[in-house]
Design an enzyme around this catalytic site. Sequence first.
Site, short mmCIF file in Angstrom:
data_model
loop_
_atom_site.label_atom_id
_atom_site.label_comp_id
_atom_site.label_asym_id
_atom_site.label_seq_id
_atom_site.Cartn_x
_atom_site.Cartn_y
_atom_site.Cartn_z
N HIS A 183 34.84 37.89 46.02
CA HIS A 183 34.85 38.59 44.61
C HIS A 183 35.17 37.66 43.66
O HIS A 183 34.94 37.52 42.38
CB HIS A 183 35.38 39.84 44.46
CG HIS A 183 36.90 39.78 44.51
ND1 HIS A 183 37.93 39.85 45.75
CD2 HIS A 183 37.98 39.35 43.47
CE1 HIS A 183 38.95 39.72 45.37
NE2 HIS A 183 39.38 39.49 44.00
N ASP B 273 34.73 40.32 52.01
CA ASP B 273 35.56 39.50 50.95
C ASP B 273 36.04 38.46 51.24
O ASP B 273 37.14 37.96 50.93
CB ASP B 273 36.53 40.56 50.40
CG ASP B 273 36.53 40.31 48.96
OD1 ASP B 273 35.79 39.49 48.32
OD2 ASP B 273 37.59 40.88 48.28
N SER C 67 44.13 36.75 44.00
CA SER C 67 43.15 36.74 45.01
C SER C 67 42.47 35.54 45.45
O SER C 67 42.32 34.69 45.04
CB SER C 67 41.80 37.48 44.24
OG SER C 67 42.09 38.96 43.93
#
Length: 460
Positions: free
Chosen positions: A123, A153, A228
Amino acid sequence: MKKILGILVIAFLGGALSLAGYKLFFEETQVVVQESTPSLQTVKANYVSPILANSSAPTDFTKAAESSVNAVVHVKNTAIRTQQNPWLEHFFGRGSGTRKYEQIGTGSGVIISPDGYIVTNNHVIDGASEIEITLNNRKKLKAELIGSSKDNDIALLKVDTDEDLPFLPFANSDFVKIGEWVLAVGNPYNLTSTVTAGIVSAKGRDLDGNSNTESFIQTDAAVNPGNSGGALVNTRGELIGINTAITSKTGSFIGYSFAVPSNIAKKIIDDLLEFGKVQEALIGFIPYVDKEGEIEGVKIESIDRESEASKAGLREGDIITKVNNIKISKFSDLKGQLTAKRPGDVIDVTIDREGEELVKTVKLIKKVVMPTSKVLGTQFKNLSKEEMKKLGVKGGAKITNSWNPYFEDYNGLKEYILIKINGKDVMSAEHAVELLDQSGNRRYIFEMITPEGKKEMFRY
């Protein structure tokens, strides 16, 4: 002289008697109590960090932090977006209301090899037309996307550089313990090289709303937007996870964060490098849905009698409690173990069969993803050569499942064979999905063969 001495003796004796009488009848007795501070007992915890073994010093994160910050990079992705204004289109003609603009996204990544391979979250780079990474020494490099897995992911990037880059080695995430100290390293809010500390709060977490059942490591190390794709490391500076998500009502950290375990991340990276896509492995059974949470393990509800699992000795009603001696308490634990394996791998499965513990050796099979039409809400599979010969067709696509309410009166058209769409021959399941989802049509004429072998026409 004798008279004077007699008077002194009598006076002394009188004073002594008076003092003794006062002490006896008038003064309260005083008791002196000596207080002492009791010594505290020291209880040794079960888990002792390898760094702290044989040492009474407080936990030292400096070495792990130093190696981690140099191996964690800032990731910047630039995506070209298109915005349309229907009012401008209406008054000034087609194309007048179309505007293209750049959208910038940021995150983190972890260097996993000295030649420039970097792992991050899918993402973080999804939809990017250009990816730039910034090393801890502020040097900027262009990155190439090697491959990604949306379900897990995870994405793999590559940068070209003449120098060897600092990198983090993978640790075995199966050996991570609850309560173990960890560091989260990343770039929250564009603040480069940020390190936070916490402990492992839980393992095998399956997040609500996650499209793919995962087995996340949960930690209370502070993670915020921008973290992230960053590193979750142990006190030895080894990579045990890729920071991926937080649970928050505000968008910022409120107590817990989640990381993809290193074993899963490494397996996905190996698949992307070798095959270009993720190879998903299955045992080959349908699990029992334990809504009440009463079962410790994963119960087998049904199993194909011709499957490898059945041949290995697994049966309906068996409860899987371990895989390769790793405890399985719930389905996400099992999913995490299988996600880190490849089709063809052989595993030892410990089962509980009516109170008896058994160990079966099972060869994992490859997960087959059926082509599915998003427009029609229908899943297809290819016809076998025998089926095509029997029906006298050169192609076609058999419907295996349908979520389209339009077909409910026909039992979802299961086992129907689609041979033509708007007059075009359907050659395979993939071809059927391509004709349905990429044509742009919303009106279709289907030619199908029923399970009884009759040809029928449908309008949709």
